[in-house]
Each structure stands twice: as C-alpha cells, then as structure tokens.
Design a protein around this motif. Structure first.
Motif, PDB file in Angstrom:
ATOM      1  N   VAL A 115       0.842  -1.194   0.000  1.00  0.00           N
ATOM      2  CA  VAL A 115       0.000   0.000   0.000  1.00  0.00           C
ATOM      3  C   VAL A 115       0.879   1.246   0.000  1.00  0.00           C
ATOM      4  CG1 VAL A 115      -1.772   1.316   1.220  1.00  0.00           C
ATOM      5  CG2 VAL A 115      -1.826  -1.181   1.279  1.00  0.00           C
ATOM      6  N   HIS A 116       0.603   2.150  -0.932  1.00  0.00           N
ATOM      7  CA  HIS A 116       1.253   3.459  -0.954  1.00  0.00           C
ATOM      8  C   HIS A 116       0.175   4.521  -1.087  1.00  0.00           C
ATOM      9  CE1 HIS A 116       5.495   2.302  -1.094  1.00  0.00           C
ATOM     10  NE2 HIS A 116       5.098   1.272  -1.812  1.00  0.00           N
ATOM     11  N   ALA A 117       0.388   5.659  -0.402  1.00  0.00           N
ATOM     12  CA  ALA A 117      -0.659   6.676  -0.399  1.00  0.00           C
ATOM     13  C   ALA A 117      -0.080   8.031  -0.031  1.00  0.00           C
ATOM     14  CB  ALA A 117      -1.751   6.296   0.606  1.00  0.00           C
ATOM     15  N   VAL A 118      -0.864   9.075  -0.290  1.00  0.00           N
ATOM     16  CA  VAL A 118      -0.542  10.429   0.148  1.00  0.00           C
ATOM     17  C   VAL A 118      -1.755  10.987   0.882  1.00  0.00           C
ATOM     18  CG1 VAL A 118      -1.296  11.495  -2.025  1.00  0.00           C
ATOM     19  CG2 VAL A 118       0.339  12.695  -0.556  1.00  0.00           C
ATOM     20  N   ILE A 119      -1.485  11.753   1.940  1.00  0.00           N
ATOM     21  CA  ILE A 119      -2.553  12.303   2.783  1.00  0.00           C
ATOM     22  C   ILE A 119      -2.443  13.820   2.823  1.00  0.00           C
ATOM     23  CG2 ILE A 119      -3.365  12.515   5.182  1.00  0.00           C
ATOM     24  CD1 ILE A 119      -2.705   9.581   5.573  1.00  0.00           C
ATOM     25  N   THR A 120      -3.582  14.487   2.732  1.00  0.00           N
ATOM     26  CA  THR A 120      -3.633  15.939   2.922  1.00  0.00           C
ATOM     27  C   THR A 120      -4.597  16.254   4.062  1.00  0.00           C
ATOM     28  OG1 THR A 120      -5.414  16.185   1.291  1.00  0.00           O
ATOM     29  CG2 THR A 120      -3.156  16.428   0.498  1.00  0.00           C
ATOM     30  N   ALA A 121      -4.229  17.262   4.861  1.00  0.00           N
ATOM     31  CA  ALA A 121      -5.071  17.714   5.966  1.00  0.00           C
ATOM     32  C   ALA A 121      -5.371  19.195   5.789  1.00  0.00           C
ATOM     33  CB  ALA A 121      -4.366  17.480   7.304  1.00  0.00           C
ATOM     34  N   LEU A 122      -6.625  19.571   6.019  1.00  0.00           N
ATOM     35  CA  LEU A 122      -7.069  20.943   5.821  1.00  0.00           C
ATOM     36  C   LEU A 122      -7.421  21.601   7.153  1.00  0.00           C
ATOM     37  CD1 LEU A 122      -9.440  20.427   2.743  1.00  0.00           C
ATOM     38  CD2 LEU A 122      -6.958  20.807   2.757  1.00  0.00           C
ATOM     39  N   ASP A 123      -7.271  22.920   7.187  1.00  0.00           N
ATOM     40  CA  ASP A 123      -7.593  23.675   8.393  1.00  0.00           C
ATOM     41  C   ASP A 123      -9.086  23.558   8.722  1.00  0.00           C
ATOM     42  OD1 ASP A 123      -6.507  26.046  10.257  1.00  0.00           O
ATOM     43  OD2 ASP A 123      -8.544  26.525   9.615  1.00  0.00           O
ATOM     44  N   PRO A 124      -9.438  23.354  10.012  1.00  0.00           N
ATOM     45  CA  PRO A 124     -10.847  23.151  10.359  1.00  0.00           C
ATOM     46  C   PRO A 124     -11.716  24.391  10.179  1.00  0.00           C
ATOM     47  CG  PRO A 124      -9.508  23.287  12.342  1.00  0.00           C
ATOM     48  CD  PRO A 124      -8.556  23.202  11.188  1.00  0.00           C
ATOM     49  N   VAL A 125     -11.114  25.583  10.177  1.00  0.00           N
ATOM     50  CA  VAL A 125     -11.894  26.811  10.060  1.00  0.00           C
ATOM     51  C   VAL A 125     -11.902  27.333   8.628  1.00  0.00           C
ATOM     52  CG1 VAL A 125     -12.126  29.201  10.827  1.00  0.00           C
ATOM     53  CG2 VAL A 125     -11.443  27.428  12.461  1.00  0.00           C
ATOM     54  N   THR A 126     -10.724  27.456   8.033  1.00  0.00           N
ATOM     55  CA  THR A 126     -10.622  28.079   6.712  1.00  0.00           C
ATOM     56  C   THR A 126     -10.604  27.089   5.559  1.00  0.00           C
ATOM     57  OG1 THR A 126      -8.195  28.051   6.710  1.00  0.00           O
ATOM     58  CG2 THR A 126      -9.292  29.934   7.760  1.00  0.00           C
ATOM     59  N   GLY A 127     -10.245  25.835   5.847  1.00  0.00           N
ATOM     60  CA  GLY A 127     -10.110  24.854   4.780  1.00  0.00           C
ATOM     61  C   GLY A 127      -8.783  24.935   4.050  1.00  0.00           C
ATOM     62  N   ARG A 128      -7.896  25.835   4.488  1.00  0.00           N
ATOM     63  CA  ARG A 128      -6.587  25.940   3.855  1.00  0.00           C
ATOM     64  C   ARG A 128      -5.766  24.677   4.099  1.00  0.00           C
ATOM     65  NH1 ARG A 128      -4.020  30.790   2.577  1.00  0.00           N
ATOM     66  NH2 ARG A 128      -2.108  29.994   3.523  1.00  0.00           N
ATOM     67  N   LEU A 129      -4.835  24.421   3.189  1.00  0.00           N
ATOM     68  CA  LEU A 129      -3.978  23.255   3.318  1.00  0.00           C
ATOM     69  C   LEU A 129      -3.060  23.405   4.523  1.00  0.00           C
ATOM     70  CD1 LEU A 129      -3.088  20.584   1.960  1.00  0.00           C
ATOM     71  CD2 LEU A 129      -1.395  21.918   0.666  1.00  0.00           C
ATOM     72  N   VAL A 130      -3.076  22.404   5.414  1.00  0.00           N
ATOM     73  CA  VAL A 130      -2.246  22.407   6.614  1.00  0.00           C
ATOM     74  C   VAL A 130      -1.041  21.491   6.445  1.00  0.00           C
ATOM     75  CG1 VAL A 130      -2.153  21.728   9.052  1.00  0.00           C
ATOM     76  CG2 VAL A 130      -4.128  22.994   8.174  1.00  0.00           C
ATOM     77  N   ALA A 131      -1.270  20.304   5.880  1.00  0.00           N
ATOM     78  CA  ALA A 131      -0.180  19.325   5.806  1.00  0.00           C
ATOM     79  C   ALA A 131      -0.371  18.389   4.626  1.00  0.00           C
ATOM     80  CB  ALA A 131      -0.101  18.522   7.097  1.00  0.00           C
ATOM     81  N   VAL A 132       0.754  17.959   4.089  1.00  0.00           N
ATOM     82  CA  VAL A 132       0.812  16.890   3.093  1.00  0.00           C
ATOM     83  C   VAL A 132       1.827  15.890   3.604  1.00  0.00           C
ATOM     84  CG1 VAL A 132       1.335  16.265   0.704  1.00  0.00           C
ATOM     85  CG2 VAL A 132       0.322  18.500   1.212  1.00  0.00           C
ATOM     86  N   MET A 133       1.436  14.649   3.709  1.00  0.00           N
ATOM     87  CA  MET A 133       2.351  13.652   4.270  1.00  0.00           C
ATOM     88  C   MET A 133       2.281  12.337   3.516  1.00  0.00           C
ATOM     89  SD  MET A 133       0.346  12.755   7.845  1.00  0.00           S
ATOM     90  CE  MET A 133      -0.097  14.482   8.138  1.00  0.00           C
ATOM     91  N   ASP A 134       3.368  11.597   3.615  1.00  0.00           N
ATOM     92  CA  ASP A 134       3.411  10.246   3.062  1.00  0.00           C
ATOM     93  C   ASP A 134       2.381   9.404   3.804  1.00  0.00           C
ATOM     94  OD1 ASP A 134       4.021   7.618   2.310  1.00  0.00           O
ATOM     95  OD2 ASP A 134       6.173   7.999   2.242  1.00  0.00           O
ATOM     96  N   GLY A 135       1.416   8.868   3.072  1.00  0.00           N
ATOM     97  CA  GLY A 135       0.344   8.114   3.707  1.00  0.00           C
ATOM     98  C   GLY A 135       0.655   6.651   3.938  1.00  0.00           C
ATOM     99  N   THR A 136       1.809   6.180   3.437  1.00  0.00           N
ATOM    100  CA  THR A 136       2.128   4.762   3.585  1.00  0.00           C
ATOM    101  C   THR A 136       2.366   4.378   5.041  1.00  0.00           C
ATOM    102  OG1 THR A 136       3.020   4.722   1.346  1.00  0.00           O
ATOM    103  CG2 THR A 136       3.651   2.913   2.800  1.00  0.00           C
ATOM    104  N   PRO A 137       3.245   5.084   5.782  1.00  0.00           N
ATOM    105  CA  PRO A 137       3.404   4.713   7.194  1.00  0.00           C
ATOM    106  C   PRO A 137       2.164   5.005   8.029  1.00  0.00           C
ATOM    107  CG  PRO A 137       4.679   6.683   6.685  1.00  0.00           C
ATOM    108  CD  PRO A 137       4.204   6.128   5.382  1.00  0.00           C
TER     109      PRO A 137
END
Length: 326
Positions: free
Chosen positions: A87-109
C-alpha cells in the motif's frame, strides 16, 4: 501558499507517530464513530482494468477542531515479491476553520500504523485478558506492524508466523523475536499457526481463505485486515458462522463492511448473516454492545479501513510535528 504547510516524508511520519500514539488515535477514531460524532463519507475502492492493483480514496473529518483529511493511494499486491509495502498513499489535511492546506504527508506509514493500531484496539476490546499466543498470517510490513501493536495491549508470550514463502516467514520470525524479545517461530502451514492460538491476525491479500473456522480454539479472537474488497477472503464461512453463533462478527463500520469486506459480503448475500448481526467496533468501545458473553466465545473482527482512521492518525502526526517545532 506553501510557506506554512507541513510536508512530511515517510521517515518523518514514522518518527512522529509512535505505536502508543497511533493506538490512542484509533481509540479516538472509533469512539467518535460509535458516538456518531464524526464525518465519514463513503470511500472509493476501484480495481484497475490494467493490472491487479486497486486505487482508493478516503475523505473524513474527526471533530470540529480538526479539519478534513483526504487520502488517495494504491494497493499493489505484486510489491510483496520485491519486499515493498503493498500500500502506498498520500494524505492531505485541511484547516478546520478556513479549509486551507495544513499538511501533506506520506500516507504509507500512516496506513500501516493506523491499521495495526486499530487491530490492537479491537483485540484489547474483544479478546480475553489472558490471550497470549498469537498466530500471524503474513510476513510483510503490515504483519510485522500487527505483532508489534498487539504486544502493546496484550502480554504476548509466543508468536507463530506463516506465509507462503519459507524465506519470508523465517525472516519475519527472526525480526519479531529480536523486536519483542519473545519466542517467535516460523511454521510450515497456516493450520499449524492457528491451531491452539488465542489470537489470530490475518494480514494477507489472499483471495482464498488462509484461516479456517475448524482450526479455532475456544475463546479465540480473529482479526482480518486483508479482506478489504468483495473478492478477497482471508477467512472461510465457518469462521463467521462460529463467531455469529457464540460470540460476534465485529467490523470497523457495518455499512462499509457490507459493501466491501469479502467474507461479510458473501455471508450477507447467501443469507448466512443478517446486517443486524454486524457489530461496529465503535459500538463496543462506547459500551453499546458487548460482543463476548463468556471466555469460550469466538470473536471475529474484519477491518477494511476507514477514512476516520486516517483523519485521527494524520492529526496526531500534525500535532506531534507542531510540538517538535517542524
């Protein structure tokens, strides 16, 4: 735009999300799900027309103070032969208020850790307190992670490892013995691994059963994470029959399992199981369901993976990164 966005490699994620933190994140995820306090849209699992890979996409939100999390990735069974995670993946997380991009991380681990951690949460909630003998089906990244995670919630005394390739299972047994400091033995058949075990963890991508109900000892708890689409069956019908009769068929989410979990889909289609027989792990954690009435019950837990697991784990990584000054 990207000056304040966290970009985290796989090594960074692994360093930030230890097993104990991963387990805590999964307790939070399933407790929220059990309390109907999280956003969990349906996930996408799409088998490729070109090969045996499966592309997946999850979107979810754990709470009001953590924003939406999305994961896209691919399951590639052929990777196992090359010693790569399947399994390989990428994860993005958005700010809870504005929806702006907070983080991009390797989703595999993240996927590896949250899957194993959720199984540990399930075993802690479902198995008897004295369960100490683990049968491990599989010898890849996920199988190793499972043994380590289970050892955090139970005092595991022995592990028997089986996978189809003798070299791989021998290497896995050697690594786990060094990691856990307990007796770990590679065995020649799945039956030898499972017979007499109080805990069984199936971490394969098998389309045909590697765990049979007739092998299960009274009181056994079986966890299966490889039956994540209708065509994959790590356990046979007898496992579900014994669990439904004496203990429970527990799933990460009933609606998701009914659509994706191979053994569950088959049992529902053939009338051997009713939808009402499925118990969500969240219902167990919140006390709305007690799946084990006695120490001799057989309990089966099928996980196909949920976006809420990634949301909880990803935000645990983000918070750890912030505390570390990243």
């Amino acid at each position: 735009m990207t000056d304040d966005v966290l970009f985290l490699s796989g090594d960074q994620v692994t360093g930030l999300l230890g097993l104990d933190a991963a387990i805590a994140s999964q307790r939070a995820a399933f407790a929220a799900l059990g309390a109907d306090a999280a956003d969990l849209p349906g996930k996408i699992m799409h088998p490729s027309r070109f090969d045996d890979s499966v592309v997946f996409a999850y979107v979810s939100r754990l709470s009001a103070d953590t924003g939406a999390v999305a994961k896209i990735g691919s399951v590639n069974p052929g990777n196992a032969a090359s010693g790569l995670p399947t399994v390989h993946a990428v994860i993005t997380a958005l700010d809870p208020v504005t929806g702006r991009l907070v983080a991009v991380m390797d989703g595999t681990p993240v996927t590896t850790l949250r899957t194993a951690a959720a199984s540990a949460v399930a075993i802690d909630a479902l198995s008897t307190p004295d369960s100490a003998d683990l049968a491990l089906l599989g010898s890849g990244t996920q199988a190793l992670a499972h043994a380590r995670a289970v050892a955090r919630v139970r005092e595991v005394k022995s592990v028997r490892v089986w996978s189809p390739t003798p070299r791989n299972r021998a290497r896995a047994a050697e690594r786990l013995a060094a990691d856990l400091g307990i007796a770990v033995r590679a065995v020649g058949t799945a039956e030898e691994a499972v017979t007499g075990a109080s805990l069984v963890a199936a971490c394969t991508l098998s389309a045909t059963p590697v765990v049979r109900g007739e092998w299960l000892a009274p009181g056994c708890t079986v966890v299966s994470v490889g039956s994540f689409e209708p065509g994959r069956h790590e356990v046979d019908a007898e496992v579900l029959r014994r669990a439904a009769r004496s203990g429970a068929v527990v799933v990460d989410d009933p609606a998701t399992a009914a659509a994706h979990a191979g053994p569950v889909v088959e049992a529902l289609r053939e009338g051997r199981l009713a939808y009402e027989d499925l118990v969500g792990l969240g219902a167990v954690l919140t006390g709305r369901s007690l799946p084990r009435s006695g120490p001799g019950d057989i309990v089966y837990y099928n996980s196909v993976g949920l976006g809420i697991q990634d949301a909880a784990a990803a935000w645990a990584v983000v918070e750890a990164a912030r505390k570390a000054g990243l």
